[in-house]
Design a protein around this motif. Structure first.
Motif, short mmCIF file in Angstrom:
data_model
loop_
_atom_site.label_atom_id
_atom_site.label_comp_id
_atom_site.label_asym_id
_atom_site.label_seq_id
_atom_site.Cartn_x
_atom_site.Cartn_y
_atom_site.Cartn_z
N ASP A 1 0.84 -1.19 0.00
CA ASP A 1 0.00 0.00 0.00
C ASP A 1 0.88 1.25 0.00
OD1 ASP A 1 -1.85 2.01 0.40
OD2 ASP A 1 -2.92 0.95 2.01
N GLY A 2 1.36 1.60 -1.17
CA GLY A 2 2.27 2.73 -1.32
C GLY A 2 1.68 4.06 -0.91
N SER A 3 0.38 4.27 -1.16
CA SER A 3 -0.22 5.56 -0.79
C SER A 3 -0.27 5.72 0.73
CB SER A 3 -1.60 5.73 -1.42
OG SER A 3 -2.49 4.74 -0.93
N THR A 4 -0.56 4.66 1.46
CA THR A 4 -0.55 4.75 2.92
C THR A 4 0.87 4.97 3.42
OG1 THR A 4 -2.54 3.41 3.16
CG2 THR A 4 -1.06 3.51 5.07
N ALA A 5 1.84 4.27 2.84
CA ALA A 5 3.24 4.46 3.24
C ALA A 5 3.66 5.91 3.02
CB ALA A 5 4.14 3.50 2.46
N ASP A 6 3.26 6.50 1.90
CA ASP A 6 3.59 7.90 1.62
C ASP A 6 2.93 8.84 2.63
OD1 ASP A 6 5.13 7.14 -0.55
OD2 ASP A 6 3.56 7.58 -2.03
N ARG A 7 1.68 8.58 2.97
CA ARG A 7 0.99 9.42 3.96
C ARG A 7 1.64 9.30 5.33
NH1 ARG A 7 -3.52 7.44 1.27
NH2 ARG A 7 -4.10 6.09 3.01
N LEU A 8 2.07 8.10 5.68
CA LEU A 8 2.76 7.93 6.96
C LEU A 8 4.07 8.72 6.98
CD1 LEU A 8 2.11 4.11 7.45
CD2 LEU A 8 1.27 5.95 8.93
N ARG A 9 4.81 8.67 5.89
CA ARG A 9 6.05 9.45 5.80
C ARG A 9 5.74 10.94 5.97
NH1 ARG A 9 10.71 7.87 1.82
NH2 ARG A 9 10.88 5.63 2.10
#
Length: 153
Positions: free
Chosen positions: A67-75
């Motif tokens: 889930d790249g979009s969630t990983a980006d939001r977490l960053r």
């Protein structure tokens, strides 16, 4: 003449009966006679160390799930803007994930506090990979903003 058994003898007999019943139940149900204590995880939104642990737990889950979009939001939420820029440069040069310092996703993670001082809190993140190999990443967060400001290792 009949005499009643002593209290001690009665207690021992009752304990033995209860133990046998528990063992019988365990054998019938396939469970252990002694249960392991339940796991627990805790934290606080007020602590920078908790934020490091929260970030790594959520981030590893998101990357593991693809889930790249969630990983980006977490960053975006947990990492300071200068660190996000530094990680982008590191990832371009090393062709790997800068948060994990690897191309793969760990199967387990553990965050250990290594102390606080001069407005920062420090932690070591131990990442466990398939086959049981481990690596460590050193992480620093700002006590005031609670943002992660440094990832090295």
């Amino acid at each position: 003449m009949f005499t009643f058994p002593s209290k001690r003898a009665t207690s021992v007999a009752l304990a033995a009966t209860a133990g046998a019943a528990a063992l019988s139940f365990a054998l019938v149900t396939g469970t252990s006679a002694t249960a392991a204590p339940p796991q627990s995880v805790s934290g606080s939104p007020e602590g920078a160390f908790s934020r490091i642990a929260d970030f790594y737990g959520s981030y590893v889950d998101a990357v593991y799930d693809g889930d790249g979009s969630t990983a980006d939001r977490l960053r975006s939420f947990y990492l300071s803007p200068p660190l996000r820029q530094e990680l982008a440069r590191w990832e371009e040069a090393n062709h790997a994930n800068g948060v994990l310092r690897a191309q793969n996703v760990p199967l387990q993670w553990k965050v250990t506090s290594t102390g606080s001082g001069t407005g920062k809190t420090n932690a070591t993140v131990t990442l466990t990979w398939g086959g049981g190999d481990t690596t460590q990443v050193h992480v620093q967060a700002d006590l005031k903003t609670k943002k992660i400001t440094s990832i090295t290792g």
